[in-house]
Scaffold this active site. Structure first.
Site, PDB file in Angstrom:
ATOM      1  N   ARG A 265       0.922  -1.133  -0.018  1.00 64.39           N
ATOM      2  CA  ARG A 265      -0.032  -0.009   0.061  1.00 64.39           C
ATOM      3  C   ARG A 265       0.858   1.162  -0.119  1.00 64.39           C
ATOM      4  NH1 ARG A 265      -3.984   1.779   5.006  1.00 64.39           N
ATOM      5  NH2 ARG A 265      -2.181   2.194   6.173  1.00 64.39           N
TER       6      ARG A 265
ATOM      7  N   THR B 236      -0.961   7.615  -0.763  1.00 63.92           N
ATOM      8  CA  THR B 236      -2.514   7.504  -1.354  1.00 63.92           C
ATOM      9  C   THR B 236      -3.278   6.491  -0.880  1.00 63.92           C
ATOM     10  OG1 THR B 236      -1.683   5.976  -3.001  1.00 63.92           O
ATOM     11  CG2 THR B 236      -1.159   8.295  -3.753  1.00 63.92           C
TER      12      THR B 236
ATOM     13  N   ASP C 146       1.933  -1.101  12.241  1.00 62.05           N
ATOM     14  CA  ASP C 146       2.350  -1.737  11.061  1.00 62.05           C
ATOM     15  C   ASP C 146       2.325  -3.273  11.421  1.00 62.05           C
ATOM     16  OD1 ASP C 146       4.154  -2.665   8.875  1.00 62.05           O
ATOM     17  OD2 ASP C 146       3.741  -0.797   7.950  1.00 62.05           O
TER      18      ASP C 146
ATOM     19  N   ASP D 129       6.109  -4.495   9.776  1.00 67.85           N
ATOM     20  CA  ASP D 129       7.156  -4.158  10.665  1.00 67.85           C
ATOM     21  C   ASP D 129       7.137  -4.930  11.820  1.00 67.85           C
ATOM     22  OD1 ASP D 129       7.557  -2.664   8.604  1.00 67.85           O
ATOM     23  OD2 ASP D 129       7.054  -0.603   9.714  1.00 67.85           O
TER      24      ASP D 129
HETATM   25  C1  PRP Z   1      -0.443  -3.756   5.250  1.00 63.57           C
HETATM   26  C2  PRP Z   1      -1.389  -4.918   5.582  1.00 63.57           C
HETATM   27  C3  PRP Z   1      -2.376  -5.037   4.557  1.00 63.57           C
HETATM   28  C4  PRP Z   1      -2.611  -3.724   4.033  1.00 63.57           C
HETATM   29  C5  PRP Z   1      -3.818  -3.243   4.548  1.00 63.57           C
HETATM   30  O1  PRP Z   1       0.395  -4.288   4.185  1.00 63.57           O
HETATM   31  O2  PRP Z   1      -0.711  -6.087   5.771  1.00 63.57           O
HETATM   32  O3  PRP Z   1      -1.998  -5.852   3.400  1.00 63.57           O
HETATM   33  O4  PRP Z   1      -1.508  -2.961   4.686  1.00 63.57           O
HETATM   34  O5  PRP Z   1      -4.216  -1.902   4.234  1.00 63.57           O
HETATM   35  P1  PRP Z   1      -5.743  -1.475   3.409  1.00 63.57           P
HETATM   36  O6  PRP Z   1      -6.484  -2.343   3.869  1.00 63.57           O
HETATM   37  O7  PRP Z   1      -5.689  -0.082   3.527  1.00 63.57           O
HETATM   38  O8  PRP Z   1      -5.134  -1.740   1.985  1.00 63.57           O
HETATM   39  P2  PRP Z   1       1.408  -3.136   3.405  1.00 63.57           P
HETATM   40  O9  PRP Z   1       1.013  -2.533   2.185  1.00 63.57           O
HETATM   41  O10 PRP Z   1       1.971  -2.280   4.579  1.00 63.57           O
HETATM   42  O11 PRP Z   1       2.781  -4.203   3.160  1.00 63.57           O
HETATM   43  P3  PRP Z   1       3.397  -5.340   3.999  1.00 63.57           P
HETATM   44  O12 PRP Z   1       2.664  -6.565   4.235  1.00 63.57           O
HETATM   45  O13 PRP Z   1       4.750  -5.434   3.133  1.00 63.57           O
HETATM   46  O14 PRP Z   1       4.062  -4.467   5.229  1.00 63.57           O
HETATM   47  N1  URA Z   2      -1.526  -1.904   7.670  1.00 64.10           N
HETATM   48  C1  URA Z   2      -0.956  -2.106   8.732  1.00 64.10           C
HETATM   49  O1  URA Z   2      -0.129  -2.909   9.007  1.00 64.10           O
HETATM   50  N2  URA Z   2      -1.563  -1.612  10.012  1.00 64.10           N
HETATM   51  C2  URA Z   2      -2.684  -0.780   9.727  1.00 64.10           C
HETATM   52  O2  URA Z   2      -3.030  -0.498  10.733  1.00 64.10           O
HETATM   53  C3  URA Z   2      -3.254  -0.292   8.523  1.00 64.10           C
HETATM   54  C4  URA Z   2      -2.589  -0.826   7.286  1.00 64.10           C
END
Ligand code: PRP
Ligand code: URA
Length: 210
Positions: free
Chosen positions: A103, A107, A201, A204
């Site tokens: 994500r 945006t 996150d 993370d």
């Molecule tokens: C996080 C999470 C979801 C997304 C949720 O992933 O694991 O996939 O954000 O957000 P949304 O409902 O607003 O789309 P991220 O994009 O941070 O990637 P990652 O898993 O690599 O940390």
């Molecule tokens: N992705 C995450 O990992 N945490 C949040 O709270 C939202 C999106």
């Protein structure tokens, strides 16, 4: 679309430890796995089975086995990977495919950077793993992708969700056979698109910052 928010003290207890900012990554990973196994019990309630004749040491009887084609489990990388072991513990014969999505933190729009799935998912039951259902952009795009490939139905397993995310998915998958199983439905999103109270996150906290 069906939404199931679990109501079980063990799940709430484990989620509380997960949410705590002091919980270190090794404990976070272990708890994520345990939570998914508990949520998977609910998520697999409608897995298709076929009758199977067997003989016990005492008598013949008819049981069931998971039907063909086998269900497919799809973790959304990166954070969904932390849920895979917990899911396949309960569904060891499932096939596993992968979707990599990230994500944009400005945006809040998701992009797909990796995909390893069968070209044809006709008649397949799909289980998508993503710990966080925030705006719903990532999960909605993943579900849309699976249905375009022919998936019969999609069940999402998420640790936390928001009312905004659930509504967004409902619009995206209108008329499709979709179930969302949540460990908890949180209050909503903050101005940065993070779940409140949430857990931060998830990627993370599982794997460290990249
Ligand atoms: C996080 C999470 C979801 C997304 C949720 O992933 O694991 O996939 O954000 O957000 P949304 O409902 O607003 O789309 P991220 O994009 O941070 O990637 P990652 O898993 O690599 O940390
Ligand atoms: N992705 C995450 O990992 N945490 C949040 O709270 C939202 C999106």
């Amino acid at each position: 679309m069906r939404v199931h928010v679990t109501d079980h003290p063990l799940i709430t207890h484990k989620l509380t430890v997960l949410r705590d900012e002091r919980t270190p990554s090794p404990v976070f990973r272990q708890l994520t796995e345990e939570l998914v196994t508990l949520l998977a019990y609910e998520a697999t309630r409608s897995v298709r089975v076929s009758p199977l004749d067997i003989t016990t040491p005492v008598a013949p009887t008819t049981g069931v086995r998971i039907s063909e084609p086998r269900p497919i489990v799809v973790p959304i990388l990166r954070a969904g990977l932390g849920m895979l072991e917990g899911m396949v513990k309960l569904l060891p014969t499932a096939e596993v495919g992968f979707l990599g999505m990230v994500r944009d933190e400005e945006t809040l729009q998701p992009t797909t950077y990796a995909e390893r799935l069968p070209a044809d998912l006709s008649d397949r039951q799909c289980f998508v793993l993503d710990p966080m259902l925030a705006t719903g952009g990532s999960l909605g795009a993943a579900m849309d992708f699976l249905f375009r490939r022919g998936a019969r139905d999609v069940t999402a397993v998420c640790l936390l969700g928001t009312p905004e995310g659930v509504s967004a998915i409902e619009k995206t998958v209108e008329g499709r056979d979709v179930t969302i199983v949540l460990g908890a439905l949180d209050d909503g999103l903050n101005e940065k698109g993070y779940i409140v109270p949430g857990l931060g996150d998830a990627g993370d906290r599982l794997y460290g910052t990249v």
